[in-house]
Design a protein around this motif. Structure first.
Motif, PDB file in Angstrom:
ATOM      1  N   CYS A 135      -3.470   4.035  -2.274  1.00  0.00           N
ATOM      2  CA  CYS A 135      -3.700   3.058  -3.340  1.00  0.00           C
ATOM      3  C   CYS A 135      -2.835   1.855  -3.030  1.00  0.00           C
ATOM      4  CB  CYS A 135      -3.389   3.637  -4.720  1.00  0.00           C
ATOM      5  SG  CYS A 135      -1.646   3.974  -5.018  1.00  0.00           S
ATOM      6  N   GLY A 136      -3.096   0.748  -3.688  1.00  0.00           N
ATOM      7  CA  GLY A 136      -2.332  -0.457  -3.404  1.00  0.00           C
ATOM      8  C   GLY A 136      -2.237  -1.370  -4.607  1.00  0.00           C
ATOM      9  N   VAL A 137      -1.242  -2.257  -4.560  1.00  0.00           N
ATOM     10  CA  VAL A 137      -1.071  -3.249  -5.621  1.00  0.00           C
ATOM     11  C   VAL A 137      -0.906  -4.620  -4.967  1.00  0.00           C
ATOM     12  CG1 VAL A 137       0.012  -1.576  -7.151  1.00  0.00           C
ATOM     13  CG2 VAL A 137       1.457  -3.003  -5.711  1.00  0.00           C
ATOM     14  N   GLU A 152       0.833  -1.196   0.000  1.00  0.00           N
ATOM     15  CA  GLU A 152       0.000   0.000   0.000  1.00  0.00           C
ATOM     16  C   GLU A 152       0.870   1.249   0.000  1.00  0.00           C
ATOM     17  OE1 GLU A 152      -2.973  -0.160   3.042  1.00  0.00           O
ATOM     18  OE2 GLU A 152      -3.946  -1.916   2.155  1.00  0.00           O
ATOM     19  N   LEU A 153       0.371   2.302  -0.638  1.00  0.00           N
ATOM     20  CA  LEU A 153       1.061   3.588  -0.703  1.00  0.00           C
ATOM     21  C   LEU A 153       0.116   4.662  -0.183  1.00  0.00           C
ATOM     22  CD1 LEU A 153       1.585   1.986  -3.718  1.00  0.00           C
ATOM     23  CD2 LEU A 153       3.435   3.660  -3.693  1.00  0.00           C
ATOM     24  N   PHE A 154       0.676   5.669   0.506  1.00  0.00           N
ATOM     25  CA  PHE A 154      -0.139   6.708   1.125  1.00  0.00           C
ATOM     26  C   PHE A 154       0.363   8.091   0.732  1.00  0.00           C
ATOM     27  CE2 PHE A 154      -0.190   2.996   3.944  1.00  0.00           C
ATOM     28  CZ  PHE A 154      -1.556   2.777   4.087  1.00  0.00           C
ATOM     29  N   ALA A 157       0.929   7.814  -2.962  1.00  0.00           N
ATOM     30  CA  ALA A 157      -0.278   7.209  -3.547  1.00  0.00           C
ATOM     31  C   ALA A 157      -0.745   8.000  -4.763  1.00  0.00           C
ATOM     32  CB  ALA A 157      -1.384   7.147  -2.488  1.00  0.00           C
ATOM     33  N   GLU A 158      -0.707   9.322  -4.660  1.00  0.00           N
ATOM     34  CA  GLU A 158      -1.144  10.151  -5.782  1.00  0.00           C
ATOM     35  C   GLU A 158      -0.238   9.943  -7.001  1.00  0.00           C
ATOM     36  OE1 GLU A 158      -0.989  13.968  -3.999  1.00  0.00           O
ATOM     37  OE2 GLU A 158      -2.896  13.762  -2.926  1.00  0.00           O
TER      38      GLU A 158
END
Length: 931
Positions: A87-89, A56-58, A62-63
């Motif tokens: 967002c996440g992968v 996950e990215l914050f 994330a943007e």
């Protein structure tokens, strides 16, 4: 250019979350607090933060990732009263997303869970799983096969500068160190400011590391901006010359680098910067690197970036590999062979002895077609050993990497045996490869064959990769795990026999595990002496009673742990085998390099045999004679399309008696569009490159003196990002050629001066030819539509004319694609326009206009202007001193001339009308003087 910053930009710092009250408890969550801490330690990277099955990215990460990857941006909680972007992968698809992020120029810090969540819960219900960054993924430090191009090296280049004794940036010495952690290749070189751009283009790195001070140097900023590679400025401490030698020695575990060879201060600084950056990105894991080797930069043909692009050596102008020279000549069957071919194509040799060493190997394999076929069959079974070896050294390898070493060593043994039996007296290059293959650790290959299964999983934690029979203990554990049903059935039968209850069953559920199940009637029997001492009551239901026994509990415990213990033992076996492989790493790498060399030689032999190529004659002269030359890419494309044959052409740029032995010939090529001029220019440059990488060439014969620098200005392109028009790009590239080409260079120029007004362009092309003839004195092909330039052949002794033949038939023009001596008198542009599909009305009108212009031109051809202009050599011999401006005396007829000038509107004139106006003015002046 993709710049990778190593210090956080202010806006990045501002978006890092700080511990602040959330809406419910006045505290950030423990996991978010952990994220904050880890992100603060890696501000220059996108942080892949592992949470279960996702990275996950914050916040800003994330943007940025959402924009780059095209994935949905959502939110998770609040920070400072605002939603936290997220967002996440999926972890299972992480490599796919990493590839796209790296291609976009990002660095990624991969943060993994270092313990099982169950372990974290033992410290308390609110304890957070331990996490930390396990690696930094950057364009130049990738090792995964699915992120790499198998046929291309992935170089990280470090650049250091030494200004000692230099009076300008051009005179400064630059140290270059480039390495590929996926294969272990490590080379160093030194160059000057004039050759720096060409050297970087030759290396073609994925990422460049340099000191911040060097990155910010005003004189070098245009170079860094022009590069397509990701550029990473780092602290100057990485390149500290005082500690460079010690840093390199420490990396390789030696007390001094003196045993590696003699390196300059700049080379050592660059090498130290490279290994320091590798240490930083691999977080303490030591990548397996070869000992640094000085690269023979002075013995390699220099080709600048523009020439490489124009000639489409590795990729076409659109970025495709198909249609490039590499694609046309690649007959390799191994990834290592393709990488070696790409490196040789990037840096053709300039020492005839080294070139002939390669040609001898190709020649021998052409003469031995049966042996060549058997070698290529064995090569096809050889997987890549270099990159698996690199992954194992970084603890990123898996069972298939060990399998690749196993199969590669088996192929090495087969190749060595074949060469030893069928090629006793081998050429030097093949003999060296054979010796390296014979010295490979074949006993290790046999051990790996015994230990590993044929079909291997990708990841070691999947298990089941060790062959049955290799470990008795592992076989027992597997039997216990796999044969649990049989063991349970055997115990069930024993209990039925012992109790006399044939309906007794051993069953399993998630609550009780394994248990003995019987009816209520029979249950009373088991609860009564003496059976109650053996069968322990567990549960009574309406119609059944359940029991357990000591044996059943022990068997259940063994079954439950057998799989885990088997996987643990397999991992121990994996670590032991990997250690053995790394211990033999140098010998394995040498064998892999030998396989690559054989593959390239055999591929060149196959190419020459199938395409009808011939061996070139290479020496130290300035000769350049090609008979029946063909374009290797176009010829194959024609055959694959309509099956049309390629029209071969000769080329002679060799010195001749009248012109002097120390300078090459210039050939001015005229003729119509689509007549083959550009193809002709390119094919001769490509033949020179092919010859000097050790390949046979597409020609009936070729005698070439080595070319030390190759320059090409072909085609039209703009550079709008840097504010350059098409013509400006053309002039910049032409300036580089005229300022750098020496007499051993080969220069091909196509349509110089066509991007501006006619007389401006003609003047530039004219002066450029004179400069090539008098100053550069190099071998050159100069294609042009300025027919006036052909008259220079009468004045310049080393200049000759050639033209592409055409034939007119019933109003149409037929392009013969033959280049013959002579000069063209027209360009047939209207015929080409008609073939392109211009409306018939436009074609008709164009013919009318052309007829009128030609009638005017016959009165005073522009070509006669050559009689009115001095040659460049004459100007050099008698430089014109600037005169002090003075008021000239009034000339007869000046009033009439001024009046005629006033009547002219320059903006409304075409080039030919301007020329006619000039003649009218001269006529007015002549008439006034006679009067």
């Amino acid at each position: 250019m993709n710049r990778i910053v190593t210090e956080p930009a202010p806006e990045t710092i501002d978006t890092l979350p700080e511990p602040a009250p959330n809406e419910a408890e006045g505290k950030v969550t423990p996991s978010m607090a952990q994220y904050i801490e880890i992100k603060a330690a890696n501000p220059d990277c996108l942080l892949f933060y592992r949470m279960g099955d996702f990275y996950e990215l914050f916040f800003r990460d994330a943007e940025e990732a959402s924009r780059t990857l095209g994935i949905v941006l959502t939110k998770r909680g609040k920070h400072h009263g605002q939603d936290i972007p997220m967002c996440g992968v999926p972890v299972v698809r992480a490599d796919e997303y990493l590839q796209r992020l790296i291609a976009a120029g990002h660095r990624v810090a991969v943060c993994e869970q270092l313990e099982d969540p169950a372990e974290a819960r033992k410290r308390g219900s609110k304890s957070v799983v331990r996490r930390d960054v396990v690696r930094l993924v950057t364009p130049g430090t990738i090792t995964e096969d699915n992120l790499l191009d198998t046929g291309r090296s992935n170089f990280l280049l470090a650049v250091a500068r030494s200004k000692a004794g230099a009076t300008s940036d051009d005179d400064a010495r630059f140290g270059l160190a480039w390495l590929d952690i996926s294969t272990g290749a490590f080379r160093v070189a030194e160059t000057d400011g004039r050759r720096l751009a060409a050297e970087i283009a030759r290396i073609d790195p994925s990422e460049i590391v340099l000191a911040e001070k060097l990155f910010d140097d005003e004189g070098l900023k245009p170079l860094w901006r022009s590069l397509k590679s990701a550029t990473t400025p780092v602290s100057s401490a990485f390149f500290d010359g005082a500690t460079a030698a010690d840093r390199v020695a420490a990396y390789f575990g030696v007390s001094t680098v003196d045993g590696f060879g003699l390196f300059s201060r700049a080379e050592l600084a660059a090498a130290a910067g490279a290994v320091a950056y590798v240490d930083k990105t691999q977080l303490g894991r030591r990548a397996r690197l070869d000992i640094p080797v000085r690269d023979g930069g002075t013995a390699i043909m220099l080709i600048d970036a523009a020439t490489r692009a124009n000639l489409e050596l590795h990729r076409t102008l659109s970025g495709d590999r198909r249609g490039s020279l590499f694609s046309a000549i690649d007959r390799c069957v191994t990834p290592a062979g393709q990488r070696l071919l790409a490196e040789r194509l990037a840096g053709p040799l300039t020492e005839p002895a080294s070139i002939h060493r390669r040609l001898d190997a190709v020649d021998r394999l052409i003469a031995e077609p049966v042996l060549r076929g058997r070698l290529r069959e064995a090569l096809a079974a050889a997987p890549d050993m270099m990159r698996p070896l690199g992954r194992l050294s970084l603890a990123r390898g898996g069972p298939r990497d060990l399998g690749a070493i196993r199969d590669g060593l088996a192929a090495a043994a087969a190749l060595a045996d074949r060469l030893a039996r069928d090629l006793a007296e081998a050429p030097d290059e093949l003999a060296a490869a054979r010796d390296a293959l014979l010295a490979a650790p074949h006993d290790l290959g046999r051990l790996l064959g015994t230990a590993l299964k044929d079909d291997l999983p990708l990841i070691r934690r999947d298990g089941h990769f060790v062959r049955e029979g290799y470990s008795d203990q592992l076989d027992e554990l597997r039997e216990l795990s796999a044969d649990s049903r049989r063991l349970i059935a055997r115990l069930e039968a024993d209990y039925q026999l012992e109790t006399g209850i044939k309906s007794l069953k051993i069953r399993h559920n998630n609550v009780l595990g394994f248990f003995v199940d019987t009816t209520a009637v029979h249950g009373e029997k088991l609860m009564a002496p003496p059976l109650n001492a053996r069968f322990i009551h567990r549960q009574t239901l309406a119609g059944a009673v359940r029991f357990t026994t000591t044996e059943l509990s022990e068997l259940e415990a063994k079954i439950a742990s057998a799989g885990e213990r088997a996987l643990g033992l397999e991992n121990q076996i994996f670590d032991d085998l990997a250690t053995r492989v790394l211990t033999a790493g140098d010998a394995i790498n040498a064998a892999a390099q030998a396989i690559a060399a054989i593959d390239v030689a055999a591929g060149f032999a196959e190419l020459a045999d199938r395409e009808g190529y011939t061996r070139p004659e290479i020496d130290d002269s300035l000769d350049f004679r090609i008979a029946g030359g063909r374009h290797p890419v176009v010829e194959q494309a024609l055959r694959a399309g309509a099956g049309d044959p390629f029209v071969a052409n000769d080329c002679d740029l060799s010195p001749f008696a009248a012109g002097g032995a120390e300078a090459g010939r210039i050939v001015v090529v005229t003729g119509p569009n689509m007549g083959g001029k550009s193809t002709y220019l390119r094919q001769n440059a490509l033949i020179a490159i092919m010859a000097q990488i050790g390949s046979f060439v597409p020609a009936a014969s070729a005698r070439l003196g080595v070319v030390d620098r190759l320059f090409s200005r072909v085609g039209a392109a703009d550079d709008l990002a840097r504010g350059r028009s098409t013509f400006m790009v053309e002039m910049v590239e032409t300036a580089a050629i005229l300022n750098q080409a020496g007499n051993r260079a080969l220069v091909i120029l196509d349509e110089i001066g066509r991007g501006t007004a006619t007389f401006d362009g003609l003047s530039i092309a004219w002066a450029a030819i004179e400069h090539l003839h008098e100053t550069n004195r190099c071998r050159s092909l100069f294609a042009t539509h300025y027919h006036e330039l052909t008259a220079l052949a009468e004045r310049l002794p080393r200049l000759a004319n050639a033209t592409s033949r055409v034939r007119e038939w019933k109003g149409d023009v037929v392009f013969l694609h033959e280049i013959v001596p002579g000069a063209a008198d027209r360009s047939y542009g209207i015929q080409v326009a008609r073939l392109a599909g211009l409306p018939a009305a436009v074609i008709t009108r164009a013919k009318q206009v052309l007829k009128q212009l030609e009638e005017h031109d016959r009165k005073r051809p522009a070509a006669t202007l050559i009689d009115d202009l001095p040659l460049f050599s004459a100007l050099k011999a008698k430089p014109v001193e600037p005169e002090v401006p003075a008021a000239p005396p009034a000339a007869p007829g000046s009033t009439e001339v001024i009046a005629a000038l006033d009547a002219i509107a320059p903006d409304d004139l075409s080039p030919r009308e301007a020329l006619e106006a000039l003649y009218r003015l001269k006529g007015v002046l002549a008439a006034a003087r006679k009067g």
